[in-house]
Write an enzyme that holds these catalytic residues in place. Structure first.
Site: not given
Length: 250
Positions: A32, A34-35, A49, A77, A83, A138, A192, A198, A211
């Protein structure tokens, strides 16, 4: 949906000795900021972005050395379709460019529905998944057009005829609707960036005992050192999974 980078594992085949992908922790990241990063610099949101896409490579490359075996990135999402169309179109082009450029370097799998994904991007996803199917360093999953609540509903629809449903069966069904045929794993650490605190409809079931680590640093500024710090913080915490500490229990 999916994306790519560094050696990944996508099958149920197990080697005689556990691979790094199998033994490392599962980290999920909500990328979260970028903008806001772009706006703070007087630049359009799209510039944020583009800068954020460059960070993905660095974080994916650093993940295995941080003890991460599975990395799930929240890139887009289901609500993000609302958007501006130009921003959405740019994000779709960035996803495809990343897949095409990085497939040879290894990576793969995905989360989310695929019926709304542009056809060219969908072809790139499938090619990346196939090319990196046997990686062992990975498990990388990139969530595009993803909604955890929608995934739960679709999984429940698949299992509505089942009686005595178990948590394991629901977890497996959710993996299936999310196009993931590897091991179904709970999230150990959720990160985050961007200062918000959130979950935003991301891996709600899988984060039951995760966690949580929130940082003010916006995604374009997030570095491998920041990832290492988050993992270090994770290992310093006592994970009790609803039980009491041993000392208190005694």
């Amino acid at each position: 949906m999916s994306h790519s980078h560094h050696t990944v594992k996508h099958t149920h085949i197990r080697t005689p000795h556990p691979t790094r992908a199998e033994t490392g922790i599962h980290v999920a990241i909500i990328m979260d900021g970028n903008g806001r990063w772009a706006n703070a610099r007087g630049r359009p949101r799209t510039a944020g972005h583009i800068a954020g896409a460059r960070v993905v490579r660095k974080i994916v490359e650093a993940a295995p050395d941080c003890g991460i075996g599975m990395l799930t990135l929240y890139a887009f999402s289901a609500d993000n379709w609302a958007r501006p169309s130009r921003e959405v179109a740019l994000l779709m082009r960035l996803f495809r460019r990343y897949l095409v450029a990085e497939t040879d370097r290894c990576v793969t799998n995905d989360v989310g529905r695929r019926d709304r994904i542009p056809s060219e991007l969908l072809r790139a996803i499938r090619a990346a998944e196939e090319a990196t199917r046997h990686g062992t360093r990975l498990d990388l999953r990139i969530a595009v057009d993803y909604s955890s609540r929608d995934a739960m509903v679709r999984a429940a629809e698949r299992l509505q005829a089942r009686q005595n449903l178990t948590r394991e069966q629901l977890s497996q069904a959710m993996c299936e609707v999310d196009h993931w045929d590897g091991e179904c794993r709970d999230v150990d650490l959720l990160i985050r960036t961007g200062g918000e605190q959130r979950l935003s409809d991301f891996l709600l079931w899988e984060c039951a005992y995760a966690e949580l680590y929130f940082t003010e640093r916006r995604w374009p500024d997030f570095s491998p050192a920041d990832l290492q710090a988050a993992v270090k913080e994770f290992h310093s915490r006592e994970r009790r999974f609803g039980t009491v500490p041993e000392a208190a229990a005694g």
